[in-house]
Design an enzyme around this catalytic site. Structure first.
Site, PDB file in Angstrom:
ATOM      1  N   HIS A 164      42.043  43.452  37.177  1.00 19.91           N
ATOM      2  CA  HIS A 164      41.999  42.452  38.252  1.00 19.91           C
ATOM      3  C   HIS A 164      43.387  41.929  38.598  1.00 19.91           C
ATOM      4  O   HIS A 164      44.354  42.141  37.873  1.00 19.91           O
ATOM      5  CB  HIS A 164      41.072  41.302  37.879  1.00 19.91           C
ATOM      6  N   CYS A 180      40.999  41.184  29.509  1.00 17.98           N
ATOM      7  CA  CYS A 180      41.090  41.879  30.785  1.00 17.98           C
ATOM      8  C   CYS A 180      42.519  42.368  31.024  1.00 17.98           C
ATOM      9  O   CYS A 180      43.468  41.855  30.434  1.00 17.98           O
ATOM     10  CB  CYS A 180      40.648  40.974  31.930  1.00 17.98           C
TER      11      CYS A 180
END
Length: 204
Positions: A164, A180
């Site tokens: 992301h 992440c």
């Protein structure tokens, strides 16, 4: 003379449009200029403050994986998008803090532009102030998922991990996340356009 003027005009137009062309070093030129994107305008990233190795660039990269594969090197803080001809697009990334790192193989199940961010319950327990986002934080320039998110699944379903964007461009190159893989917003937009749903993702 006329040909020279035309060439100069084309180069100027590309610069004004914020296009990403490749310089002789492999670095993407104009990759981090301000960018209008839907309802939002991403601010320019001060390139001089980003270490050269973490800027988007085309590099030589030998792998047995097929073009279109994403390979994440968490130690070096690089993400590679495999191209034909022994090359790859390399992006600088931020990865998980100590205790939050992971490795394995997954696939991109789906992609989202300007995604909603919902902190998982374990994160809310660690940071109770995030409870107000239990129902989801609206998309925007301060949203932790940034401009794009690629959702990673494996044979057991949702891994909970994402590739992301982030508004915190200064965090690239560090161990900063809860697992992440984060990229600068301009970079995740570029990666988003390249990666197809179902693409293989290898995290080492």
């Amino acid at each position: 003379m006329r040909g020279s003027r035309i060439l100069i005009a084309v180069i100027a137009a590309l610069a004004l449009a914020g296009c990403s062309t490749t310089g002789g070093s492999g670095l993407m030129v104009n990759a981090y200029t301000a960018k209008a994107d839907g309802a939002y305008k991403l601010p320019a990233i001060p390139v001089s403050k980003i270490k050269r190795q973490y800027r988007r660039q085309i590099v030589a990269y030998q792998t047995k994986e097929k073009p279109g594969t994403v390979i994440v090197d968490t130690k070096a803080k690089y993400l590679y998008f495999v191209l034909d001809g022994g090359k790859a697009v390399r992006y600088g990334i931020g990865v998980g803090r100590e205790g939050f790192t992971w490795s394995g193989t997954a696939r991109v199940a789906f992609k989202r532009e300007w995604p909603t961010w919902t902190p998982p319950e374990p994160m809310i327990k660690r940071q109770p102030e995030l409870a107000k986002y239990r129902g989801g934080m609206k998309p925007g320039l301060t949203n932790p998922l940034g401009a794009r998110a690629l959702y990673l699944y494996n044979r057991n379903g949702d891994t909970g991990y994402r590739l992301h964007g982030t508004p915190e461009w200064w965090s690239i190159g560090g161990n900063v996340s809860s697992g992440c893989i984060r990229l600068m917003n301009q970079d995740i937009i570029d990666l988003y356009e390249r990666v197809e749903p179902g693409a293989k993702v290898i995290v080492t």
